[in-house]
Design a protein around this motif. Structure first.
Motif, short mmCIF file in Angstrom:
data_model
loop_
_atom_site.label_atom_id
_atom_site.label_comp_id
_atom_site.label_asym_id
_atom_site.label_seq_id
_atom_site.Cartn_x
_atom_site.Cartn_y
_atom_site.Cartn_z
N SER A 116 68.57 30.15 38.11
CA SER A 116 67.41 29.26 38.20
C SER A 116 66.60 29.48 39.48
CB SER A 116 67.86 27.80 38.11
OG SER A 116 68.74 27.50 39.17
N TRP A 117 67.21 29.95 40.55
CA TRP A 117 66.51 30.17 41.81
C TRP A 117 65.74 31.49 41.84
CZ3 TRP A 117 68.24 34.73 43.56
CH2 TRP A 117 69.53 35.11 43.22
N CYS A 118 65.92 32.33 40.83
CA CYS A 118 65.36 33.68 40.79
C CYS A 118 63.95 33.66 40.20
CB CYS A 118 66.29 34.58 39.97
SG CYS A 118 65.62 36.20 39.54
N GLY A 119 62.94 33.96 41.02
CA GLY A 119 61.55 33.97 40.56
C GLY A 119 61.31 34.95 39.42
N PRO A 120 61.73 36.22 39.55
CA PRO A 120 61.54 37.15 38.44
C PRO A 120 62.24 36.70 37.15
CG PRO A 120 61.97 38.37 40.45
CD PRO A 120 62.20 36.91 40.76
N CYS A 121 63.39 36.04 37.29
CA CYS A 121 64.10 35.52 36.10
C CYS A 121 63.24 34.48 35.39
CB CYS A 121 65.44 34.89 36.49
SG CYS A 121 66.63 36.02 37.24
N ARG A 122 62.65 33.58 36.17
CA ARG A 122 61.81 32.53 35.58
C ARG A 122 60.55 33.14 34.96
NH1 ARG A 122 62.88 30.16 40.47
NH2 ARG A 122 60.69 30.19 41.05
N MET A 123 60.00 34.19 35.59
CA MET A 123 58.82 34.85 35.05
C MET A 123 59.13 35.56 33.73
SD MET A 123 56.97 36.38 38.49
CE MET A 123 56.78 37.92 37.66
N MET A 124 60.35 36.10 33.59
CA MET A 124 60.71 36.84 32.39
C MET A 124 61.12 35.92 31.23
SD MET A 124 63.39 40.01 31.95
CE MET A 124 64.88 39.17 31.40
N ALA A 125 61.48 34.69 31.50
CA ALA A 125 62.01 33.78 30.47
C ALA A 125 61.09 33.65 29.25
CB ALA A 125 62.32 32.42 31.07
N PRO A 126 59.78 33.45 29.41
CA PRO A 126 58.93 33.35 28.21
C PRO A 126 58.90 34.64 27.40
CG PRO A 126 57.79 32.46 30.13
CD PRO A 126 59.03 33.14 30.64
N SER A 127 58.94 35.79 28.07
CA SER A 127 58.96 37.07 27.36
C SER A 127 60.25 37.25 26.59
CB SER A 127 58.79 38.23 28.35
OG SER A 127 57.52 38.17 28.96
N PHE A 128 61.36 36.81 27.17
CA PHE A 128 62.65 36.91 26.50
C PHE A 128 62.66 36.01 25.26
CE2 PHE A 128 67.32 36.49 26.10
CZ PHE A 128 67.67 37.83 26.17
#
Length: 145
Positions: free
Chosen positions: A68-80
């Motif tokens: 949850s603290w990872c910015g790139p992870c949050r950015m990729m979530a909608p694409s996933f």
């Protein structure tokens, strides 16, 4: 000769369901708890559910290792999530929070997050580290399945 039925593990109750190959596009549900077996959205995995779901599912399972603290992870979530809608029912897409499922995450010697790993019957087929957009996720899954 007909193909044997596919084994699909329910993400809620972990029951193993047998689904005829020709019924996979019919959005099968769990015979025990009625949960969709191949949802068009990513499912959440935990230390408790990861092993059985990944090792006993006959469809490829694409797992997003994130935090949850990872910015790139949050950015990729909608694409996933978009990729899940496009790849279902041929793939099962899942997310594993590396902070909540530390035991499972430690097994994979992740060099960074987000990392996606494609599994087939419990074996790692391919992995990619770094944020990807929807077309990149689709291409990764399809080219490695």
């Amino acid at each position: 000769m007909t193909e044997p039925p596919l084994s699909l593990v329910c993400s809620d109750c972990l029951a193993v369901n047998r689904v005829p190959n020709d019924r996979i596009d019919d959005r099968p549900i769990c015979g025990k708890c009625q949960t969709p077996l191949l949802p068009a959205t990513p499912i959440e995995l935990t230390d408790r559910t990861f092993g059985k779901l990944v090792s006993r599912s006959d469809v490829p399972v694409l797992v997003d290792f994130w935090a949850s603290w990872c910015g790139p992870c949050r950015m990729m979530a909608p694409s996933f999530a978009e990729a899940a809608a496009e790849l279902s029912p041929g793939f099962l897409l899942a997310k594993l929070d590396t902070d909540a499922a530390t035991q499972t995450a430690a097994q994979f010697s992740l060099s960074g997050i987000p990392t996606i790993i494609l599994f087939r019957r419990g074996s790692e087929i391919a992995r990619q580290t770094g944020a990807l957009n929807t077309p990149q996720i689709l291409q990764f899954a399809r080219s490695n399945a």
